[in-house]
Design an enzyme around this catalytic site. Sequence first.
Site, short mmCIF file in Angstrom:
data_model
loop_
_atom_site.label_atom_id
_atom_site.label_comp_id
_atom_site.label_asym_id
_atom_site.label_seq_id
_atom_site.Cartn_x
_atom_site.Cartn_y
_atom_site.Cartn_z
N LEU A 64 0.81 -1.18 -0.04
CA LEU A 64 -0.03 0.06 -0.01
C LEU A 64 0.98 1.24 -0.05
O LEU A 64 1.82 1.31 0.61
CB LEU A 64 -0.74 0.05 1.31
CG LEU A 64 -1.94 -1.22 1.35
CD1 LEU A 64 -2.73 -1.05 2.74
CD2 LEU A 64 -3.25 -0.94 0.14
N ASP A 65 0.62 2.26 -0.64
CA ASP A 65 1.09 3.54 -0.63
C ASP A 65 1.26 4.10 0.90
O ASP A 65 0.69 3.65 1.75
CB ASP A 65 0.44 4.63 -1.58
CG ASP A 65 0.66 4.24 -2.94
OD1 ASP A 65 1.35 3.52 -3.44
OD2 ASP A 65 -0.36 5.01 -3.65
N GLN A 66 2.25 4.79 1.16
CA GLN A 66 2.64 5.30 2.71
C GLN A 66 1.64 5.72 3.06
O GLN A 66 1.05 5.56 4.40
CB GLN A 66 3.88 5.98 2.59
CG GLN A 66 4.31 6.38 4.05
CD GLN A 66 5.71 6.90 3.95
OE1 GLN A 66 6.65 6.46 3.38
NE2 GLN A 66 5.94 7.72 5.08
#
Length: 231
Positions: A64-66
Amino acid sequence: MKPEILYEDNDIIVCRKPANIAVQTAALSSGDLVSVLKNHLYRQARKASTPQKGEPYLAVIHRLDQPVEGLLVFGKTKKAASDLSRQLQKDHFGKYYKAVVQGFAPMDEGELCDYLVKDGKTNLSRVCTPSTPGAKKASLHYRVLSKKEEKGVTLSLLEIHLHTGRHHQIRVQLAHAGCPLLGDRKYNPTGLCVSGLALCACRLEFLHPVTKELMRFETESQSPSFEFPIF
């Protein structure tokens, strides 16, 4: 940070990643979820009086993106990791998200299919033509759960089923479709200013890599950006 583990056995760990924590990073000064989970496994082994040589094995299956919160599964053995990766590549992996967007989606339910290319220098992706060097096909299904318009602001709550896992895919495709994510400063810099990114990996479905049992996990967003619009 303590790992928020929803399920664990000898083969897999399912956990909930908080927003603004990287799944894995090379920066020594930055904490990441993989490091936290490896420390958890190390402590478990010490308590069981079965100390391991070297780092515990933990395979990253998807990311997942940060700034994105939500559900992830990790493999604790090479066999489990291989099976989960195979499911992911063959679209036997159910990754569902909820998102709040500015504007209305093109239809109440539909597919978005684009080609994306990543710019490594800016860490941004964009929609491109199929013939663009480095272009990769990106597709997702969305369904509008609710929508409202107040004081000139249009907001929609979407459920998204991700078919591919491209860099910033949901963020880029929704912005390109005219309904960018609420709180996305990268792809919606002139949008409403709220705290956090209104995107949550809310449901995860896969077959257990050993027992073949259908595993299903759900969570709700804890981001303030989801509390901003009252649906």
